[in-house]
Design a protein around this motif. Structure first.
Motif, short mmCIF file in Angstrom:
data_model
loop_
_atom_site.label_atom_id
_atom_site.label_comp_id
_atom_site.label_asym_id
_atom_site.label_seq_id
_atom_site.Cartn_x
_atom_site.Cartn_y
_atom_site.Cartn_z
N ARG A 118 3.59 -20.51 10.65
CA ARG A 118 2.91 -19.44 9.92
C ARG A 118 2.34 -19.88 8.58
O ARG A 118 1.29 -19.38 8.15
CB ARG A 118 3.88 -18.28 9.69
N ASP B 149 15.83 -17.49 3.56
CA ASP B 149 15.11 -18.51 2.79
C ASP B 149 16.05 -19.33 1.92
O ASP B 149 15.71 -20.42 1.47
CB ASP B 149 14.03 -17.87 1.92
N VAL C 74 14.06 -21.20 11.68
CA VAL C 74 13.28 -20.75 10.53
C VAL C 74 12.26 -21.82 10.14
O VAL C 74 11.11 -21.51 9.81
CB VAL C 74 14.20 -20.43 9.34
N THR D 103 8.15 -19.03 1.37
CA THR D 103 7.91 -17.65 1.78
C THR D 103 6.51 -17.18 1.40
O THR D 103 6.12 -16.07 1.75
CB THR D 103 8.93 -16.69 1.14
N ALA E 284 10.50 -10.94 5.38
CA ALA E 284 11.63 -10.85 6.31
C ALA E 284 12.70 -11.89 5.96
O ALA E 284 13.91 -11.58 5.98
CB ALA E 284 11.14 -11.06 7.74
N LEU E 285 12.28 -13.10 5.64
CA LEU E 285 13.23 -14.14 5.27
C LEU E 285 13.98 -13.77 4.00
O LEU E 285 15.20 -13.97 3.90
CB LEU E 285 12.51 -15.48 5.08
N THR F 293 3.98 -13.33 2.40
CA THR F 293 3.66 -13.09 3.81
C THR F 293 4.69 -12.16 4.44
O THR F 293 5.77 -11.95 3.89
CB THR F 293 3.65 -14.42 4.59
N GLY F 294 4.34 -11.61 5.60
CA GLY F 294 5.30 -10.78 6.32
C GLY F 294 6.55 -11.56 6.69
O GLY F 294 7.67 -11.06 6.58
N LEU F 295 6.35 -12.81 7.12
CA LEU F 295 7.49 -13.67 7.43
C LEU F 295 8.33 -13.89 6.18
O LEU F 295 9.56 -13.84 6.22
CB LEU F 295 7.01 -15.01 7.99
N GLY F 296 7.64 -14.12 5.05
CA GLY F 296 8.36 -14.35 3.80
C GLY F 296 9.21 -13.16 3.41
O GLY F 296 10.36 -13.32 2.96
N ALA G 140 9.33 -21.58 12.42
CA ALA G 140 8.53 -20.38 12.13
C ALA G 140 7.70 -20.56 10.87
O ALA G 140 6.52 -20.19 10.83
CB ALA G 140 9.45 -19.17 11.98
N VAL G 141 8.29 -21.15 9.83
CA VAL G 141 7.56 -21.37 8.58
C VAL G 141 6.42 -22.36 8.80
O VAL G 141 5.30 -22.17 8.30
CB VAL G 141 8.51 -21.87 7.47
#
Length: 205
Positions: free
Chosen positions: A31, A87, A24, A57, A80-81, A75-78, A27-28
């Motif tokens: 992104r 997170d 994670v 996020t 999802a986390l 964000t999209g990642l945020g 990835a953070v």
């Protein structure tokens, strides 16, 4: 006993989830950039401030590019986390430090302290938790009044058995991924204080 359980379980989860935490973090960083961790002062036991640690996020506030509100910055990642509560993994470090417990009222914002009623302020008589009764009873779908009422109910009825039930229900909530955000919001609307209770006028019927 609760503190011993917190230390053993939080330490074990950090070790077991170390590969996930590393993934994670990468990835953070890719992104959202650095820092990968979000740090913010939150009120703990007796309202004393501590630094909460989570994965980022959202983008930073950037008025020039229209990144102002939570919805703009998320964000999209945020999403999802948050949906998977990944997170929250760094928060286990707060448990090890003694800032938090595994189970308890969620640590909210510092400026809320002046907005609570005396009854609501009793939520700070225990350490804040990674998960809690409000989180397994509707999470961000609850009104602020219901959420804070559940926090104070937990303070009055906390026990090892109750904590175990909350942990079991937390697993179900994570699998179902419900209550992640309040309707019309990407998180939870700001708490602005509870409306005053209107009582009978003096001499009234």
């Amino acid at each position: 006993m609760q503190r011993a359980i917190d230390v053993v379980v939080a330490g074990g989860l950090l070790v077991v989830n170390a590969p996930v935490i590393a993934g994670v973090a990468v990835a953070v960083a890719a992104r959202l950039g650095r820092p990968v961790l979000f740090r913010q002062l939150r009120p703990g036991l007796d309202g004393r401030p501590f630094t909460l640690i989570k994965f980022r996020t959202m983008h930073d506030v950037d008025e020039e590019h229209g990144l102002v509100s939570d919805a703009d910055r998320m964000t999209g990642l945020g999403r999802a986390l948050r949906a998977a509560s990944l997170d929250e993994l760094p928060t286990l470090w707060n448990v090890l430090r003694g800032d938090m417990s595994l189970v308890g009222p969620r640590p909210l914002l510092m400026h809320y302290l002046d907005l609570y009623t005396p009854e609501q302020a009793r939520r700070h008589l225990v350490r804040p938790g990674v998960t809690g009764l409000a989180q397994v009873s509707g999470r961000n779908l609850l009104s602020w009044e219901d959420r804070l009422a559940l926090d104070t109910w937990y303070v009055d009825h906390r026990s090892l058995a109750l904590n175990l039930r909350i942990c079991a229900r937390t697993a179900l909530v994570l699998l179902r991924r419900v209550g992640i955000a309040a309707p019309g919001s990407v998180t939870m609307p700001q708490f602005t204080g509870s409306p005053p209770v209107v009582g009978r006028e003096a001499g009234g019927a």
